[in-house]
Design an enzyme around this catalytic site. Structure first.
Site, PDB file in Angstrom:
ATOM      1  N   GLY A  82       0.936  -1.194   0.149  1.00  0.00           N
ATOM      2  CA  GLY A  82      -0.134  -0.092   0.010  1.00  0.00           C
ATOM      3  C   GLY A  82       0.987   1.021  -0.021  1.00  0.00           C
ATOM      4  O   GLY A  82       2.081   1.316  -0.216  1.00  0.00           O
ATOM      5  N   PHE A 104       1.892   2.848   2.519  1.00  0.00           N
ATOM      6  CA  PHE A 104       2.575   2.736   3.698  1.00  0.00           C
ATOM      7  C   PHE A 104       4.011   1.803   3.104  1.00  0.00           C
ATOM      8  O   PHE A 104       4.974   2.201   3.936  1.00  0.00           O
ATOM      9  CB  PHE A 104       2.032   2.259   4.827  1.00  0.00           C
ATOM     10  N   GLY A 105       3.916   1.189   2.376  1.00  0.00           N
ATOM     11  CA  GLY A 105       5.082   0.234   2.013  1.00  0.00           C
ATOM     12  C   GLY A 105       4.639  -1.070   1.577  1.00  0.00           C
ATOM     13  O   GLY A 105       3.516  -1.520   1.095  1.00  0.00           O
ATOM     14  N   ASP A 119      -8.266   6.497  10.852  1.00  0.00           N
ATOM     15  CA  ASP A 119      -7.931   5.765   9.516  1.00  0.00           C
ATOM     16  C   ASP A 119      -8.653   4.489   9.507  1.00  0.00           C
ATOM     17  O   ASP A 119      -8.250   3.590   9.114  1.00  0.00           O
ATOM     18  CB  ASP A 119      -6.672   5.609   9.196  1.00  0.00           C
TER      19      ASP A 119
END
Length: 403
Positions: free
Chosen positions: A100, A102-103, A218
């Site tokens: 994603g 984020f990584g 989130d």
């Protein structure tokens, strides 16, 4: 019950339409960034301080910051880059289980703790990546609950930023609800309610059980992970925010979150409170009921936004049945569907103060999760008959769900 939901109308199911039309789906969005006062310590300043430290001094700094906010609830270990590379076969593509903004996430086995793990390798984008890394280490060190993913450790060696979690065998809710392929069976009604209840209990703990309380910020289907028994656990706390004890709950803040899931008062004015999590829960719960993404550009224009699509259906009792996921093939308790829609609509109220508290939502979902589909309560051709339709009342249904 602190609030009541009256007639379902368009005002009950708002969406930030201008943001939806102006941007692509599913991304982390900032709206009207606000400057933070110079005297206030933030994750940004903490992360900046941590980024210039090296080796053991960095780990001592992390531990010291955790102690400032409360006692650590988990035994979070420090792993070396070499350990994690070995555990994931040098971060092999064969071990990758997710990816994603984020990584990347890898499945691995760490010998020193003798268990399967998930290793999240964060993308480093200056202070932002470091700040979210620190936020997640801090938050998951301070909390412990069956419906929150367990942080086992981290690696902050050199430029590497990696988080190590318990491995969740069934991936995310998104995998089984919104990205379902031909090789997967759709989730049945009871499993959907079980997942919703577990996720709600995780939020309830963050709001009412954690010390200090935490706003998750989130909540979305991809952040709800599932174990081998489809028990739900919240993950990804990079955007979570501690509530200052003695301070005002509603504050102005940088707006961070995922398009479609943000509460209107947060997306428009940056007002932050636990009620934004409740709105986001309402969006996800509607996804669970309908099997539709909150934003889906693959659909026709009038159906791309879940809230826009649902609003006229909420206004007409004869169309409530159209909100059920077709993949359920009618196998759900009719009364349970109506009660679930009532809960979702209450969470999606436009005014934050009229949304229920999370403990009320948990009570209702605990009831829904125990309902079974019987022969006399299976949706079918008679689903929209007058008898079924007239049995639905938002307020009474929610009261019954709590009972």
């Amino acid at each position: 019950m602190s609030t009541r939901f009256g007639k379902m109308s368009c005002s009950c199911l708002p969406c930030c339409k201008s943001e939806v039309e102006a941007a692509p789906p599913s991304y982390t969005k900032r709206i009207n960034p606000k400057k933070v006062s110079a005297g206030r310590q933030t994750f940004k300043s903490i992360a900046a301080a941590m980024s210039i430290k090296t080796g053991s001094s960095r780990h001592r700094h992390i531990n010291a910051e955790i102690l400032k906010y409360g006692a650590a609830q988990n035994d979070v270990k420090v792993f070396t880059y070499e350990e994690l590379a070995e555990a994931t076969d040098n971060f092999s593509a064969d071990c990758r289980v997710g990816e994603g903004g984020f990584g990347k996430v890898y499945k691995g086995y760490i010998k020193s703790i003798d268990r399967m793990v998930a290793v999240k390798q964060l993308n480093r984008q200056g202070a932002q990546g470091t700040r979210e890394f620190f936020s997640e280490v801090l938050m998951l060190s301070l909390v412990k609950h069956p419906n929150l993913v367990t942080l086992l450790g981290y690696c902050a060696e050199g430029d590497h930023r990696m988080l190590v979690y318990e491995f969740m065998a069934n991936g995310s809710l998104e995998d089984h609800l919104l990205d379902i392929g031909k090789d997967k069976e759709p989730l049945d009604w009871q499993t959907r309610m079980k997942i919703a209840e577990g996720a709600a209990r995780g939020l309830e703990y963050l709001h009412d059980g954690a010390d200090p309380p935490i706003i998750y910020r989130d909540f979305k289907s991809s952040n709800i992970l599932l174990d081998e028994h489809f028990n739900a656990k919240l993950s990804d706390f990079g955007l979570a925010k501690l509530i200052q004890i003695g301070g005002k709950e509603h504050v102005s803040t940088r707006v961070m979150g995922t398009l479609g899931y943000c509460a209107p008062e947060y997306a428009i004015a940056g007002q932050l409170s636990t009620k934004i999590d409740i709105y986001s829960f309402g969006v996800v719960f509607l996804e669970i009921i309908t099997g539709r993404r909150v934003i889906d550009t693959a659909r026709s224009e009038e159906e791309q936004n879940l809230i826009d699509w649902a609003t006229p259906l909420f206004e007409d009792r004869n169309k409530f049945s159209l909100m059920a996921d077709p993949l359920l093939k009618g196998n759900f308790p009719v009364k349970g569907l109506f009660q679930a829609l009532a809960v979702a609509a209450m969470c999606l109220q436009e005014e934050p103060d009229t949304r229920p508290l999370m403990d009320d939502v948990v009570t209702a979902l605990a009831h829904l999760a125990t309902q079974k589909t019987g022969e006399n309560d299976i949706a079918g051709d008679s689903l929209i008959s007058a008898g079924h339709v007239e049995s639905f009342r938002a307020t009474s249904s929610f009261d019954e769900a709590r009972g």
